[in-house]
Design an enzyme around this catalytic site. Sequence first.
Site, PDB file in Angstrom:
ATOM      1  N   ASP A   1       0.905  -1.153   0.000  1.00 35.75           N
ATOM      2  CA  ASP A   1       0.000   0.000   0.000  1.00 35.75           C
ATOM      3  C   ASP A   1       0.934   1.190   0.000  1.00 35.75           C
ATOM      4  O   ASP A   1       1.586   1.477   1.022  1.00 35.75           O
ATOM      5  CB  ASP A   1      -0.878  -0.001   1.250  1.00 35.75           C
ATOM      6  CG  ASP A   1      -1.849   1.171   1.242  1.00 35.75           C
ATOM      7  OD1 ASP A   1      -1.446   2.273   0.838  1.00 35.75           O
ATOM      8  OD2 ASP A   1      -3.019   0.985   1.630  1.00 35.75           O
ATOM      9  N   HIS A   2       1.034   1.867  -1.129  1.00 38.11           N
ATOM     10  CA  HIS A   2       2.122   2.847  -1.239  1.00 38.11           C
ATOM     11  C   HIS A   2       1.980   4.003  -0.253  1.00 38.11           C
ATOM     12  O   HIS A   2       2.940   4.702   0.020  1.00 38.11           O
ATOM     13  CB  HIS A   2       2.304   3.331  -2.683  1.00 38.11           C
ATOM     14  CG  HIS A   2       1.301   4.345  -3.137  1.00 38.11           C
ATOM     15  ND1 HIS A   2       0.047   4.017  -3.580  1.00 38.11           N
ATOM     16  CD2 HIS A   2       1.368   5.695  -3.230  1.00 38.11           C
ATOM     17  CE1 HIS A   2      -0.606   5.106  -3.917  1.00 38.11           C
ATOM     18  NE2 HIS A   2       0.164   6.147  -3.714  1.00 38.11           N
TER      19      HIS A   2
ATOM     20  N   HIS B   1      -5.864   2.952   1.317  1.00 34.14           N
ATOM     21  CA  HIS B   1      -5.085   4.105   1.791  1.00 34.14           C
ATOM     22  C   HIS B   1      -5.723   4.811   2.991  1.00 34.14           C
ATOM     23  O   HIS B   1      -5.051   5.106   3.971  1.00 34.14           O
ATOM     24  CB  HIS B   1      -4.900   5.117   0.660  1.00 34.14           C
ATOM     25  CG  HIS B   1      -4.333   4.525  -0.609  1.00 34.14           C
ATOM     26  ND1 HIS B   1      -3.410   3.513  -0.595  1.00 34.14           N
ATOM     27  CD2 HIS B   1      -4.549   4.812  -1.917  1.00 34.14           C
ATOM     28  CE1 HIS B   1      -3.087   3.202  -1.845  1.00 34.14           C
ATOM     29  NE2 HIS B   1      -3.774   3.971  -2.669  1.00 34.14           N
TER      30      HIS B   1
END
Length: 517
Positions: free
Chosen positions: A203-204, A267
């Site tokens: 999950d960046h 996010h």
Amino acid sequence: MDESLAVAEANPLRQNLPRARVPEPCAVVLFGATGDLTHRKLGPALYHLGAGGNLPPDFAIVGFARRDWTDETFRAELEKSMSRGDDPEFAQTWPEFASHIGYVRGTFTDLAGYEQLKKRLEQLDGTHGTRGNRLYYLAVSPEYFAPIIENLGKAGLIYSHHQDGPWSRVVIEKPFGHDLASARALNRDITRILDESQIYRIDHYLGKETVQNILALRFGNSIFEPIWDRRYVEAVQITVAEELGMAGGRGGYYDNSGALRDMIQNHLMQLLCLVAMEPPVDLSADAVRNERVKVLEVLPTWTYEDVDLNVVRGQYTAGSIQGTEVPGYLQEKGIKPDSTTETYVAIRLKLNSWRWAGVPFFLRTGKRLPKRASEIAVKFRKPPTTLFEVDTGVAGGGTNLLVLRIQPNEGASLAFQAKIPGSRRRLQEVRMDFRYGTSFATPPPEAYERLLLDAMLGDPTLYTRTDQVESSWRFCTTILEAWNRPGAPPPLPYAAGTWGPEAADDLMSGEMQWRRL
Ligand code: BG6
């Protein structure tokens, strides 16, 4: 000297640079090598890691995709996507970096390509000293996650995690499933081949420096944590606003996904976890991940009617953003003309925990909002009595507001009251402001750099464990089911360039209003 540091010293890309955390020799295999993510994010991230002295001298990058490319084509395409023009530093370091890059042609569902890949990787163990260590990065559409992992297993490219010696790890891009059942099914499929310790679900947002700073701010200072609970916090607001619509041909993917799956499930839930979690016993991967997941376990259990009351979904219509006319969602390329996919979601929720009982958390995200701005705003309660005249005309007037700016203008600001000079006892809101740009000499690294490095180092702290994925899906799946039931309220229209449907304002009560960023 530690072996990894000795290795780092020998790296020609690293001369004159400070010591860094350097992984063991390894090969990074990029599935989806000809795709957008590889060229926009992964290639540049690997290059910057190399140039920053974070890669061992013995490493290799292998692109794997269907197109009929050669090593040279892949190198040239990656170089092009870096678009560094005639930057002398790049010109000096790129050729050495490029000599570590190769390409294998294959289809994701055909074992033959994996046999080729195996041969190539074994050669690289000889020529580039990669010692059998492999990091497979699946930058592909989700339907290929399971077939790729199965074929890697069949080709003998995944080692048993019990054995000593070389390691194999797999990084999986999102989306990890499209609801709870599919996430569980995917997990079942891939854990036939992989152990949880070999799975790195990315999950960046967790790789963003400002997101990591949430824990630093909370647990590295003594002034915030004692007041970080229901007694002092009145409400929390988490916003991830985007100006972008369906640029870059994303319509096809997005129309099957929508804002809830694309942003909230991953996010925004990560941000919620970091804001609301308890202090971990230490910063080990399991300690931190245990605390993150506990937040999702205390998400409310909603009926469909609760969803109608607490969630607003919207879809943008034509409008104007900073003076530019933009089309509505239904007019975008790749979108079904009668699509009901949401491009905006706002949620009001309360966590069933001791720390947060009764405190509302407001989450919102949307495409085609007036600007790109992500932040977390924590509103503190008013002092118990009012001794002063307070200027309530300003946003948050009379209260303390801590805003963590995730992007842009990364930093944090604390609003508090100060006496306006003069004979009256009147207060005005003033701010203390921290900005990364002025406090630190170097800009924060790209999220993908940190995350790739951690995967090579075998540190899964910033990756998502299966129980976290499932808990987040459990909450989001109820919302999806409520939306899909007959008679459910449809997404509400909002004009591009506005802050979403007006109905979202009705989610707010006295505690807080949506911030106009
Ligand atoms: C991605 C979503 O995960 O995150 C995109 O799929 C979104 O729709 C992007 O635009 C936002 O990331 P960032 O780092 O630009 O905030």
